[in-house]
Design a protein around this motif. Sequence first.
Motif, short mmCIF file in Angstrom:
data_model
loop_
_atom_site.label_atom_id
_atom_site.label_comp_id
_atom_site.label_asym_id
_atom_site.label_seq_id
_atom_site.Cartn_x
_atom_site.Cartn_y
_atom_site.Cartn_z
N LEU A 241 5.21 14.32 11.54
CA LEU A 241 5.31 12.89 11.25
C LEU A 241 6.04 12.58 9.95
O LEU A 241 6.41 11.42 9.72
N ASP A 242 6.24 13.57 9.10
CA ASP A 242 6.94 13.31 7.84
C ASP A 242 8.44 13.62 7.95
O ASP A 242 9.15 13.62 6.94
N ALA A 243 8.92 13.86 9.15
CA ALA A 243 10.35 14.14 9.36
C ALA A 243 11.18 12.89 9.07
O ALA A 243 10.67 11.77 9.07
N ASN B 95 1.60 5.35 19.70
CA ASN B 95 1.83 3.91 19.73
C ASN B 95 3.24 3.65 19.21
O ASN B 95 3.82 4.49 18.53
N PRO B 96 3.80 2.47 19.49
CA PRO B 96 5.18 2.22 19.07
C PRO B 96 5.41 2.34 17.57
O PRO B 96 6.47 2.78 17.15
N ASP B 97 4.43 1.94 16.75
CA ASP B 97 4.66 1.93 15.30
C ASP B 97 3.73 2.84 14.51
O ASP B 97 3.76 2.86 13.29
N HIS B 98 2.89 3.60 15.18
CA HIS B 98 1.99 4.53 14.50
C HIS B 98 1.37 5.47 15.53
O HIS B 98 1.49 5.26 16.74
N ILE B 99 0.71 6.49 15.03
CA ILE B 99 -0.10 7.38 15.88
C ILE B 99 -1.56 7.03 15.61
O ILE B 99 -2.03 7.10 14.48
N ARG C 143 0.83 -1.20 0.00
CA ARG C 143 0.00 0.00 0.00
C ARG C 143 0.87 1.27 0.00
O ARG C 143 0.89 2.04 0.97
N PRO C 144 1.60 1.50 -1.08
CA PRO C 144 2.56 2.61 -1.10
C PRO C 144 1.92 3.98 -0.93
O PRO C 144 2.59 4.93 -0.50
N ASP C 145 0.64 4.11 -1.28
CA ASP C 145 -0.01 5.41 -1.15
C ASP C 145 -0.21 5.81 0.31
O ASP C 145 -0.52 6.97 0.60
N THR C 146 -0.05 4.88 1.24
CA THR C 146 -0.22 5.19 2.67
C THR C 146 1.10 5.36 3.40
O THR C 146 1.12 5.45 4.63
N SER C 147 2.20 5.42 2.69
CA SER C 147 3.50 5.60 3.34
C SER C 147 3.65 7.04 3.82
O SER C 147 2.94 7.93 3.35
N PRO C 148 4.56 7.30 4.76
CA PRO C 148 4.77 8.69 5.21
C PRO C 148 5.13 9.59 4.03
O PRO C 148 5.71 9.14 3.05
N GLY C 149 4.77 10.86 4.13
CA GLY C 149 5.10 11.79 3.06
C GLY C 149 6.58 12.08 3.01
O GLY C 149 7.32 11.85 3.96
N SER C 150 7.02 12.61 1.88
CA SER C 150 8.43 12.95 1.74
C SER C 150 8.82 14.05 2.71
O SER C 150 8.12 15.06 2.82
N PRO C 151 9.94 13.90 3.41
CA PRO C 151 10.39 14.96 4.33
C PRO C 151 10.74 16.26 3.60
O PRO C 151 10.81 17.32 4.22
N GLU C 152 10.97 16.16 2.28
CA GLU C 152 11.39 17.34 1.53
C GLU C 152 10.42 18.51 1.70
O GLU C 152 10.83 19.66 1.80
N LEU D 263 -8.18 5.82 12.33
CA LEU D 263 -7.14 5.45 11.38
C LEU D 263 -5.78 5.51 12.05
O LEU D 263 -5.65 5.93 13.19
N ARG D 264 -4.78 5.07 11.30
CA ARG D 264 -3.40 5.03 11.79
C ARG D 264 -2.56 6.01 10.97
O ARG D 264 -2.62 6.00 9.74
N LEU D 265 -1.78 6.83 11.66
CA LEU D 265 -0.88 7.75 10.98
C LEU D 265 0.53 7.17 11.03
O LEU D 265 1.11 7.04 12.13
N PRO D 266 1.11 6.81 9.89
CA PRO D 266 2.46 6.23 9.90
C PRO D 266 3.53 7.29 10.08
O PRO D 266 3.31 8.48 9.85
N PHE D 267 4.72 6.85 10.49
CA PHE D 267 5.86 7.75 10.61
C PHE D 267 7.13 6.95 10.41
O PHE D 267 7.12 5.72 10.41
#
Length: 502
Positions: free
Chosen positions: A293-295, A264-268, A73-82, A213-217
């Motif tokens: 979270l995109d840092a 949470n340990p692996d997500h917010i 599910r690449p569309d749910t990965s963290p955003g680019s830090p750029e 939902l889960r916010l990845p980082f």
Amino acid sequence: MQNGMHSDRERCVRAVRSKDARFDGWFFTAVTTTGIYCRASCPVVPPKPENMIFLPSAAACQQASFRACKRCRPDTSPGSPEWNQRADLVARAMRLIADGVVDRDGVPGLAVRLGYSTRQVERQLLAELGAGPLALARAQRAQTARLLIETTELPMAEVAFAAGFASVRTFNDTVRDVFALSPSELRARVPRRGGAGPATGTGTGATPGTLTLRLPFRAPLNPDNLFGHLAATGVPGVEEWRDGAFRRTLRLPYGHGIVALTPNPDHIGCRLTLSDLRDLTVAISRCRRMLDLDADPVAVDDQLRTDPVLAPLVDKAPGRRVPRTVDEAEFAVRAVLGQQVSTAAARTHAARLVTAHGDPVHDPEGGLTHLFPTPEALAEVDPETLAMPRTRRTTFTTLVRALADGSLHLDVDSDWPTARARLLALPGFGPWTVDVIAMRALGDPDAFLPTDLGVRRAAQELGLPATPVALTARAAAWRPWRAYAVQYLWATDSHPINFLPA
């Protein structure tokens, strides 16, 4: 990390082979033999290098007719830090697209906000990201649509319009193009709980308009100073810490919302209640921005570790983020209220303004009562009713009037040097106030606070230079991450902002 990492083929291949999650969102791997694109950490067997091409955005992959992998599910990965560490045209455009400007105002509206022609904006985005603003907004709509399909029981027509699509037909076609599944097929893949609908989301007995939902980082993430700061400085009625979550109200383009964010340990964990589901994408974007979270914590910490004084602090608790905001103008007002007073006094001043001038909201799950007042509402406040020194009243009234009439622009697309200069021109704005706004509202990762009392105490304790000029000179080695260095310096104190609330 360097801009344009997708062009470093050898490095990308190594990241894919090692399934390194640190690179998720930095680039995407498109596989020519399958027509699928993936994140760097995709769990499937890596394809042969000659079958991989690397693209800078999910939109570029979709525009090249690649479909999103159903496993990673690449569309749910963290955003680019750029986009959160730069202040150039492309970064500002990406922040505005994430904030839903293209969906609301179109590409011409985006160009007006940026101060460029539509052709210039399209050309620069295409050159760096392989996709123009419409394609980037389309990819974002597709991601929002999948989230609503998988986590709610909304009818598909409502999902389509809530995700920002102009028609159900466009919604159906986009979902099929991006995910190689129809909307109904996407929903059918979600595990059921006792046959009662999607496993996570709005179901029987849930508050209407509520999504979970889960916010990845990117790991590591240290929640102590992040949530500690937000909770300790929270404005009563607008923010609170309750049941292990930071909760606050949100003023959004189409309505309002209430969010609860749980570390949470692996997500917010994120629980959103929205008065209008069209605000979902914007609400998620603003929450991610508030929590930074995109840092890229590995890049930040590696740079700070080069200083032998900071290295032990980083090693002790790596992954500190900069606590930011969901509303830049709100934070600027609160920074003025906090000038030369304690945290408790600043909260009291803000709470009085909220009660008198904020818009009321209903919160059946907690103690939130209002949205923070708009600059327009605060511009009508009688200065004599403000319990603060006359000089600070002048600072306050000048700020809110400038925000209300548009002569001062503080938003995700702000040009950092311009915003700094305009803030410094206001009465009562010194370096500390401007830099704390730059760090926490504008998102400048290199903002530094050499005159801050907590920073100076930490510097003295650690044997760093004590004067602001000398400390600034020493901090040159921490660039471009001085805002993160501030978090590590603050953490040497026992102030509540440095600890996760009980």
